[in-house]
Design a protein around this motif. Sequence first.
Motif, mmCIF file in Angstrom:
data_model
loop_
_atom_site.group_PDB
_atom_site.id
_atom_site.type_symbol
_atom_site.label_atom_id
_atom_site.label_comp_id
_atom_site.label_asym_id
_atom_site.label_seq_id
_atom_site.Cartn_x
_atom_site.Cartn_y
_atom_site.Cartn_z
ATOM 1 N N ILE A 189 0.838 -1.205 0.000
ATOM 2 C CA ILE A 189 0.000 0.000 0.000
ATOM 3 C C ILE A 189 0.871 1.253 0.000
ATOM 4 N N ARG A 190 1.890 1.270 0.848
ATOM 5 C CA ARG A 190 2.786 2.437 0.887
ATOM 6 C C ARG A 190 3.472 2.652 -0.461
ATOM 7 N N ASP A 191 3.979 1.572 -1.061
ATOM 8 C CA ASP A 191 4.696 1.705 -2.334
ATOM 9 C C ASP A 191 3.784 2.218 -3.434
ATOM 10 N N GLU A 192 2.543 1.720 -3.483
ATOM 11 C CA GLU A 192 1.611 2.188 -4.508
ATOM 12 C C GLU A 192 1.199 3.625 -4.257
ATOM 13 N N CYS A 193 1.071 3.989 -2.985
ATOM 14 C CA CYS A 193 0.747 5.384 -2.658
ATOM 15 C C CYS A 193 1.845 6.321 -3.155
ATOM 16 N N ARG A 194 3.077 5.911 -2.994
ATOM 17 C CA ARG A 194 4.187 6.727 -3.490
ATOM 18 C C ARG A 194 4.151 6.847 -5.016
ATOM 19 N N ARG A 195 3.823 5.743 -5.689
ATOM 20 C CA ARG A 195 3.740 5.796 -7.156
ATOM 21 C C ARG A 195 2.631 6.732 -7.609
ATOM 22 N N GLN A 196 1.490 6.648 -6.944
ATOM 23 C CA GLN A 196 0.385 7.550 -7.289
ATOM 24 C C GLN A 196 0.749 9.004 -7.015
ATOM 25 N N HIS A 197 1.453 9.229 -5.914
ATOM 26 C CA HIS A 197 1.860 10.589 -5.549
ATOM 27 C C HIS A 197 2.813 11.170 -6.583
ATOM 28 N N PRO A 252 -13.102 5.419 6.070
ATOM 29 C CA PRO A 252 -12.125 4.353 6.288
ATOM 30 C C PRO A 252 -12.209 3.292 5.195
ATOM 31 N N VAL A 253 -11.062 2.810 4.774
ATOM 32 C CA VAL A 253 -10.969 1.754 3.763
ATOM 33 C C VAL A 253 -10.364 0.528 4.418
ATOM 34 N N ALA A 303 -2.682 -1.348 -6.664
ATOM 35 C CA ALA A 303 -2.916 -0.437 -7.795
ATOM 36 C C ALA A 303 -4.391 -0.412 -8.173
ATOM 37 N N ALA A 304 -5.038 -1.590 -8.209
ATOM 38 C CA ALA A 304 -6.461 -1.651 -8.562
ATOM 39 C C ALA A 304 -7.320 -0.967 -7.507
ATOM 40 N N MET A 305 -6.952 -1.139 -6.236
ATOM 41 C CA MET A 305 -7.701 -0.514 -5.155
ATOM 42 C C MET A 305 -7.672 1.003 -5.262
ATOM 43 N N ILE A 310 -9.980 6.406 -6.633
ATOM 44 C CA ILE A 310 -9.820 7.664 -7.364
ATOM 45 C C ILE A 310 -10.987 7.885 -8.314
ATOM 46 N N ALA A 311 -11.500 6.803 -8.892
ATOM 47 C CA ALA A 311 -12.575 6.914 -9.884
ATOM 48 C C ALA A 311 -13.971 6.830 -9.274
ATOM 49 N N MET A 312 -14.101 6.675 -7.972
ATOM 50 C CA MET A 312 -15.417 6.516 -7.358
ATOM 51 C C MET A 312 -16.291 7.742 -7.613
ATOM 52 N N PRO A 313 -17.550 7.540 -8.053
ATOM 53 C CA PRO A 313 -18.433 8.666 -8.360
ATOM 54 C C PRO A 313 -18.697 9.563 -7.155
ATOM 55 N N ALA A 314 -18.928 10.833 -7.416
ATOM 56 C CA ALA A 314 -19.130 11.808 -6.344
ATOM 57 C C ALA A 314 -20.356 11.482 -5.498
ATOM 58 N N GLU A 315 -21.402 10.937 -6.114
ATOM 59 C CA GLU A 315 -22.612 10.607 -5.361
ATOM 60 C C GLU A 315 -22.328 9.536 -4.307
ATOM 61 N N ARG A 316 -21.547 8.529 -4.698
ATOM 62 C CA ARG A 316 -21.202 7.460 -3.768
ATOM 63 C C ARG A 316 -20.325 7.994 -2.633
#
Length: 427
Positions: A189-197, A252-253, A303-305, A310-316
């Motif tokens: 999770i940390r490594d993917e967060c860094r990649r996204q950042h 929370p996730v 990465a999929a998570m 990031i793509a979750m709709p605003a209504e949700r």
Amino acid sequence: TRLLATAPPPWGQTIPSLPAGGGFQMTHWRHLVPVLIHRLARHSGRTRQLSAASCCVVASPPFGSIAAGRDCNRADWERLCPGKPIVAMDGPDADGKRDSLCAPLWRRCRENGPRDAIVRVSGSPPGLVDIDGTRSLCRRLDVPYLGHARLPLAAARPAERPTRIAYAGAVWGHLDSEAMGFNAWRRAIRDECRRQHDKDSNSCKWSWVSMRGSGAPAALTLYAASTFCLQPPGDTISRSGIVDAVTLGCIPVFFHPQQRELWTDHWRAAEASVLFDWTPAAWAEGAPQPLVKDPAVYAARAAAMMAELIAMPAERVAALREAVARAAPALVYAASEGGGQAGGTRGASADAVDHLVARMRALRLEPSTEEQARYEQQLARRAADRVAHKARRAEHSAWLATRNDTLGKRGKERSPKAKRLERRPKG
């Protein structure tokens, strides 16, 4: 018990970087028992007449004391409170290997069952390390972890959240987490967060925080500015970060299905959280732990998570934020009774201690139908846990045999470096 009832709890210093209305303090999660005893001693539901009481409240002896090693003063409690359930405020974690529980209280629970006079209170239900089901069969009340907020106002207030995803946690130093494999999830999770950042600085941010609370102000500030807060398990399924996220209005996730079973008398986690189940399929009916401890195995899942969040709709997202705001008051330990104010049009709401008192009032020596049914369910789950545990051990043994066989074959094929070393003259 008398000492904790009269002494002020160690709330800690106020955290100035957070909304003052939320009363955020540097309170350590290990101080759950002092907070509970202090609040219950001053609660309007307290009575000094045994005949009018539904139960008696005691604090377990400190970990390592003579009483804790003997019987946790159980005989004295039953003598002072005859014919009533005795609610024992114990350590913050009933699921840790290195916890500070009064161990004798959590033994022989199958023999006593739901008719046990002792009702144990802790901040984390037994699950991961309780393979034989001993602790899970104990009569108990689960309460939320002790977080940093004294009020839930921050959760209800609309706020700008420039950061989409936040992860605050350590990936080392958690011995149980390392042994059980959850640190592999955390590193992925940390490594993917860094990649996204690196691609977008607002997509994900990581903040280090230790078990002792170091780094907590920065982590909480990050939560207050984020939409989603990642909560992978560590040494246990519970984390104070779950409560902190909710009280700051961050969704929370979760990564383990048992995390949605936490503190069910205080909130509906399924409505106010997102779950990505990373547990092995073979353990769907047991107490799952990762079978593989290599972070690279979980890279694609991480990465999929994040892509989904990031793509979750605003209504949700808006619906989840509303559910988080509704849940916050019942997870907060206010400094005094009536402190769990949601504010605005939401009015007053009961805090975590008020919810606990309501359940204590319903306690009887003879279990209710609901409590008896819960006990039968735990018995059935205990049997499933044992089957799953045997399956995991067999699977792990097969994996070890395959690995050792592979390493043996590799050992026969000497590398060029090994051959050069063999040709060197000795001495």
